[in-house]
Design an enzyme around this catalytic site. Structure first.
Site, mmCIF file in Angstrom:
data_model
loop_
_atom_site.group_PDB
_atom_site.id
_atom_site.type_symbol
_atom_site.label_atom_id
_atom_site.label_comp_id
_atom_site.label_asym_id
_atom_site.label_seq_id
_atom_site.Cartn_x
_atom_site.Cartn_y
_atom_site.Cartn_z
ATOM 1 N N ASN A 55 0.252 10.489 5.816
ATOM 2 C CA ASN A 55 -1.143 10.087 6.287
ATOM 3 C C ASN A 55 -2.167 11.293 6.392
ATOM 4 O OD1 ASN A 55 -0.700 7.453 7.831
ATOM 5 N ND2 ASN A 55 1.305 8.446 8.059
ATOM 6 N N THR A 62 2.254 -8.323 12.056
ATOM 7 C CA THR A 62 2.732 -7.164 11.310
ATOM 8 C C THR A 62 1.242 -6.961 10.363
ATOM 9 O OG1 THR A 62 4.138 -6.224 9.418
ATOM 10 C CG2 THR A 62 3.563 -8.595 9.352
ATOM 11 N N THR A 91 1.047 -1.271 -0.043
ATOM 12 C CA THR A 91 -0.094 -0.102 0.095
ATOM 13 C C THR A 91 0.857 1.177 0.042
ATOM 14 O OG1 THR A 91 -0.264 -0.001 2.512
ATOM 15 C CG2 THR A 91 -2.060 -1.293 1.043
ATOM 16 N N LYS A 124 4.202 -7.009 4.191
ATOM 17 C CA LYS A 124 3.889 -5.714 3.692
ATOM 18 C C LYS A 124 3.635 -4.862 5.021
ATOM 19 C CE LYS A 124 0.511 -3.206 3.282
ATOM 20 N NZ LYS A 124 0.173 -2.142 3.836
ATOM 21 N N GLU A 182 6.798 4.831 7.315
ATOM 22 C CA GLU A 182 6.432 5.845 6.601
ATOM 23 C C GLU A 182 7.343 7.031 7.199
ATOM 24 O OE1 GLU A 182 1.751 4.455 5.920
ATOM 25 O OE2 GLU A 182 2.185 5.830 7.440
#
Length: 402
Positions: free
Chosen positions: A397, A193, A155, A182, A274
């Protein structure tokens, strides 16, 4: 940008397992990318799973949890849509997807089709595109498509994540483990995860595989945190096809191999966090017990003040001290010591007289920062690995659903 290697290692096929991939535009039909994958076993085999402890578990998590103990036949996974907080319709859609894949594999009664999803929460699955995608993925499967599957489940990930390992067994012969995962944000798991899939050709029974996976998850995925948020969809699956005979003396080596795969995948997730620019390794020792140590490590790892200091390469150890105290208001502070890298900063509750700010600055300039905490009250210990909190994390985000 990620701070780890972005190239996948060679991912070895697992005899008896094949992946198929399709691109259907799960999130956006105008932006086609691989976003549907099926994992199919040639014959029914053993599987184990670890699932999020979140009270808002997504429909595919609840579906797969309910099938523990049944032989594994296949699995369907999509990215772009979490199928979480979707009520009865969400469960119905999972059942429909499982039925579609079950028809393709010739599912028999008492066998399991599992499911996993990742992506935006609260949106219904686009079944008009997803069901034909399951058919296309099944028709396009192959044993060597682990890398393609790793890309289909991404993603906000910058790079695909995978690991593979073959071990020579004490009893003779060899066994292979291959895994993909992922995860980039919403990483503070209570089990595993975001999504993880591991296959092995070793012949393991369900009880043994489940115990191995549980211990491996605890020492790998459960030690990492990016932002302190546990996903609604966290799950990791391990499937054993039984093609390689094993003896009791092989099990320690097999569990070591599974743990190594889990550690490599967890490390890749952390390095692709991120907006990540730095990683911190927080080792807590001298706690009352391991639970006490984990609470302190978690509090430091998720502190916004500590994480932003790490981003700014500011060795503000007072923020670490504050987080430790918040974790345990009854802490005997005069027993606490804190180290930044090799340098003692606090010893027995007081700043070390020889500590210099430039020493901490040297440590915090590195991409990987070691922080050691000794609580001085027992033998409990815990490791937590976390990331900084950067401007890019906020941007990613803030724009996630757009």
């Amino acid at each position: 940008m990620p701070i780890g290697p972005t190239q996948l290692p060679d991912l070895q096929p697992i005899a008896g397992l094949s992946w198929g991939i399709a691109s259907v535009g799960v999130k956006n039909p105008t932006r086609l990318r691989p976003d549907v994958a099926v994992l199919v076993a040639e014959t029914p085999c053993v599987w184990a799973g670890a699932f999020t402890l979140s009270g808002s578990r997504a429909a595919p998590v609840r579906w797969s949890e309910a099938r523990k103990g049944l032989p594994f036949r296949a699995l369907v996974v999509n990215s772009g849509n979490a199928n979480a907080c979707t009520g009865n319709r969400g469960m119905e859609d999972v059942a429909t997807c499982a039925s579609r894949l079950g028809q393709a594999v010739g599912l028999e009664e008492g066998q399991a089709i599992l499911a996993a999803s990742t992506g935006v929460i609260g949106e219904l699955l686009p079944m008009e595109r997803l069901l034909p995608g399951i058919d296309a993925a099944f028709a396009d499967r192959g044993e060597t498509r682990w890398e393609d599957a790793a890309r289909a489940i991404m993603t906000t990930d910058i790079f695909a994540k995978g690991a593979s390992l073959t071990v020579d067994l004490p009893s003779g012969g060899s066994a292979t483990f291959t895994g993909i995962a992922k995860g980039s944000g919403m990483i503070h798991p209570n089990m595993a995860t975001m999504l993880g899939f591991i296959g092995t050709d070793a012949d393991l029974d369900e009880t043994t595989l489940s115990a191995m996976l549980r211990r491996s998850v605890e020492e790998s995925f459960n030690t990492i945190s990016v932002d302190g948020d546990t996903s609604t969809n966290d799950c990791v699956f391990a499937v054993a096809t039984g093609r390689v005979a094993v003896e009791p003396r092989d099990k320690e080596m097999l569990e070591g191999a599974l743990l190594e795969i889990c550690k490599q995948l967890a490390d890749a997730i952390l390095r692709d966090g991120e907006g990540v620019t730095r990683i911190m390794n927080i080792q807590v020792e001298g706690a009352r017990d391991d639970t006490h140590a984990k609470k302190v490590a978690d509090t430091v790892a998720t502190s916004p003040l500590v994480k932003t200091a790490l981003f700014g390469a500011d060795p503000n150890w007072g923020r670490i001290a504050g987080a430790i105290g918040r974790a345990d208001p009854e802490l005997e502070w005069e027993r606490v010591s804190i180290y930044l890298g090799p340098y003692p900063v606090v010893v027995e509750g007081q700043r070390h007289p020889d500590y210099r700010e430039e020493q901490g600055a040297e440590v915090f300039k590195a991409q990987e920062v070691d922080i050691a905490i000794d609580l001085g009250v027992g033998r409990g210990r815990a490791l937590k690995r976390s990331t900084d909190l950067s401007y890019d994390y906020i941007k990613i985000n803030a724009d996630y659903r757009s």
